[in-house]
Motif scaffolding. Structure first.
Motif, short mmCIF file in Angstrom:
data_model
loop_
_atom_site.label_atom_id
_atom_site.label_comp_id
_atom_site.label_asym_id
_atom_site.label_seq_id
_atom_site.Cartn_x
_atom_site.Cartn_y
_atom_site.Cartn_z
N ASN A 147 -1.26 6.31 17.71
CA ASN A 147 -0.02 6.42 16.94
C ASN A 147 -0.10 7.68 16.10
O ASN A 147 -1.03 7.84 15.31
CB ASN A 147 0.17 5.20 16.04
CG ASN A 147 0.44 3.96 16.83
OD1 ASN A 147 1.54 3.73 17.30
ND2 ASN A 147 -0.60 3.15 17.02
N LEU A 148 0.88 8.55 16.26
CA LEU A 148 0.87 9.82 15.54
C LEU A 148 1.62 9.70 14.22
O LEU A 148 2.73 9.19 14.16
CB LEU A 148 1.51 10.90 16.39
CG LEU A 148 0.87 11.16 17.75
CD1 LEU A 148 1.63 12.25 18.49
CD2 LEU A 148 -0.59 11.51 17.61
N CYS A 149 1.00 10.20 13.16
CA CYS A 149 1.64 10.32 11.85
C CYS A 149 1.52 11.78 11.46
O CYS A 149 0.42 12.28 11.24
CB CYS A 149 0.94 9.44 10.81
SG CYS A 149 1.57 9.71 9.14
N ARG A 150 2.64 12.44 11.37
CA ARG A 150 2.63 13.86 11.06
C ARG A 150 2.61 14.14 9.55
O ARG A 150 2.37 15.25 9.13
CB ARG A 150 3.85 14.53 11.70
CG ARG A 150 3.84 14.38 13.21
CD ARG A 150 4.89 15.24 13.84
NE ARG A 150 5.21 14.95 15.22
CZ ARG A 150 4.41 15.06 16.26
NH1 ARG A 150 3.18 15.41 16.09
NH2 ARG A 150 4.82 14.80 17.48
N CYS A 151 2.85 13.11 8.75
CA CYS A 151 2.92 13.31 7.30
C CYS A 151 1.55 13.25 6.62
O CYS A 151 1.42 13.67 5.49
CB CYS A 151 3.81 12.26 6.66
SG CYS A 151 5.51 12.36 7.19
N GLY A 152 0.58 12.64 7.27
CA GLY A 152 -0.74 12.54 6.65
C GLY A 152 -0.92 11.31 5.80
O GLY A 152 -1.69 11.33 4.85
N ALA A 153 -0.23 10.22 6.13
CA ALA A 153 -0.36 8.99 5.36
C ALA A 153 -1.44 8.08 5.94
O ALA A 153 -1.43 6.88 5.73
CB ALA A 153 0.97 8.25 5.33
N HIS A 154 -2.39 8.66 6.66
CA HIS A 154 -3.40 7.87 7.36
C HIS A 154 -4.24 6.99 6.43
O HIS A 154 -4.58 5.87 6.79
CB HIS A 154 -4.32 8.79 8.18
CG HIS A 154 -3.63 9.43 9.32
ND1 HIS A 154 -2.99 10.64 9.21
CD2 HIS A 154 -3.46 9.01 10.59
CE1 HIS A 154 -2.46 10.95 10.38
NE2 HIS A 154 -2.74 9.99 11.24
N ILE A 155 -4.59 7.48 5.27
CA ILE A 155 -5.42 6.69 4.35
C ILE A 155 -4.67 5.45 3.91
O ILE A 155 -5.21 4.34 3.93
CB ILE A 155 -5.85 7.55 3.14
CG1 ILE A 155 -6.80 8.65 3.63
CG2 ILE A 155 -6.51 6.69 2.06
CD1 ILE A 155 -7.11 9.71 2.61
N GLU A 156 -3.41 5.60 3.53
CA GLU A 156 -2.60 4.46 3.10
C GLU A 156 -2.35 3.50 4.26
O GLU A 156 -2.35 2.28 4.09
CB GLU A 156 -1.26 4.93 2.52
CG GLU A 156 -1.38 5.70 1.23
CD GLU A 156 -1.69 7.18 1.41
OE1 GLU A 156 -1.83 7.67 2.57
OE2 GLU A 156 -1.81 7.88 0.39
N GLU B 166 0.82 -1.22 0.00
CA GLU B 166 0.00 0.00 0.00
C GLU B 166 0.85 1.27 0.00
O GLU B 166 0.31 2.37 -0.02
CB GLU B 166 -0.95 0.02 1.20
CG GLU B 166 -2.03 -1.03 1.14
CD GLU B 166 -2.99 -0.84 -0.01
OE1 GLU B 166 -3.15 0.31 -0.50
OE2 GLU B 166 -3.58 -1.84 -0.45
N GLN B 167 2.17 1.12 0.02
CA GLN B 167 3.09 2.26 0.08
C GLN B 167 2.64 3.22 1.18
O GLN B 167 2.51 4.43 0.98
CB GLN B 167 3.17 2.96 -1.27
CG GLN B 167 3.71 2.06 -2.34
CD GLN B 167 3.79 2.73 -3.69
OE1 GLN B 167 3.63 3.94 -3.82
NE2 GLN B 167 4.08 1.95 -4.71
N ALA B 168 2.46 2.63 2.37
CA ALA B 168 1.89 3.36 3.50
C ALA B 168 2.94 4.14 4.28
O ALA B 168 3.10 3.96 5.48
CB ALA B 168 1.15 2.39 4.42
N ALA B 169 3.65 5.00 3.59
CA ALA B 169 4.65 5.82 4.28
C ALA B 169 4.94 7.06 3.48
O ALA B 169 4.88 7.05 2.26
CB ALA B 169 5.94 5.04 4.47
N GLN B 170 5.25 8.10 4.19
CA GLN B 170 5.87 9.26 3.55
C GLN B 170 7.26 9.37 4.15
O GLN B 170 8.22 8.92 3.56
CB GLN B 170 5.02 10.51 3.75
CG GLN B 170 3.80 10.50 2.85
CD GLN B 170 3.02 11.79 2.91
OE1 GLN B 170 3.58 12.86 3.08
NE2 GLN B 170 1.72 11.69 2.77
N CYS B 171 7.37 9.89 5.36
CA CYS B 171 8.71 9.95 5.96
C CYS B 171 9.07 8.61 6.58
O CYS B 171 10.24 8.27 6.68
CB CYS B 171 8.81 11.07 7.00
SG CYS B 171 8.15 10.68 8.63
#
Length: 189
Positions: free
Chosen positions: A163-172, A125-130
């Motif tokens: 779990n905090l994700c600051r990049c906004g990859a929540h959908i992935e 799902e390429q579930a990452a940005q940083c």
């Protein structure tokens, strides 16, 4: 009885509250001693003060870099590991609270050649940005799927909400968690 104990531990670990468990095995003071930990199926003797945070031992002594230092307060989830199958914040757990417990880090889930189904789903799902939050997201997803191999979307959201994700990859990340749940469900059928 085991399910009740595990649910209670899950709540405590998710909130970083494990000092009550550490007290029964805790040496008072900051003197170093040899402490035996089981990490990723291997036994390690670590020379450290009993109050040393598990995260520091994992990263500095055992050179396991899956768990990340994020907030240092047990709030962001970047440092998550599995302790007896329950997602736990390693930055606030003293190693004295980990005696006779099974600790699994991201490195213990799978290998590059044979990743865990949760790892495979996050890759697909390429579930990452940083990527900084991924350790916590993957470990929390794995803990959920160990408890409930067929979670609903609401249950996945609940499991990942701390779990905090600051990049906004929540959908992935959500797609990856749901994909992992589907893959595990198929493997069990």
């Amino acid at each position: 009885m085991v399910a009740v104990r595990n649910a209670r531990l899950a709540r405590l670990y998710a909130n970083g509250t494990v000092w009550m468990f550490a007290k029964r095995n805790r040496n008072h003071g900051m003197t170093q001693s040899t402490i035996r930990l089981t990490v990723n199926g291997r036994i390690h003797d670590v020379n450290a003060a009993p109050d040393t945070a598990l995260l520091y031992v994992l990263r500095n002594d055992l050179e396991l870099n899956g768990p990340k230092y994020g907030c240092g307060l047990g709030e962001c989830g970047a440092c998550a590991v599995l302790i007896d199958g329950i997602a736990a914040r390693s930055c606030v757990i003293p190693i004295s609270g980990c005696l006779e417990r099974d600790i699994v880090t991201l490195e213990g889930l799978g290998t590059r050649e044979h990743p865990d189904p949760v790892q495979e789903a996050f890759i697909a799902e390429q579930a990452a940005q940083c990527g900084y939050c991924l350790n916590g997201m993957i470990m929390s997803t794995k803990a959920l799927l160990l408890r409930n191999p067929h979670p609903s979307k609401t249950e996945v959201l609940e499991a990942l909400r701390y779990n905090l994700c600051r990049c906004g990859a929540h959908i992935e990340i959500m797609r990856a968690a749901m994909r992992a749940a589907g893959a595990l469900a198929e493997a069990q059928d």
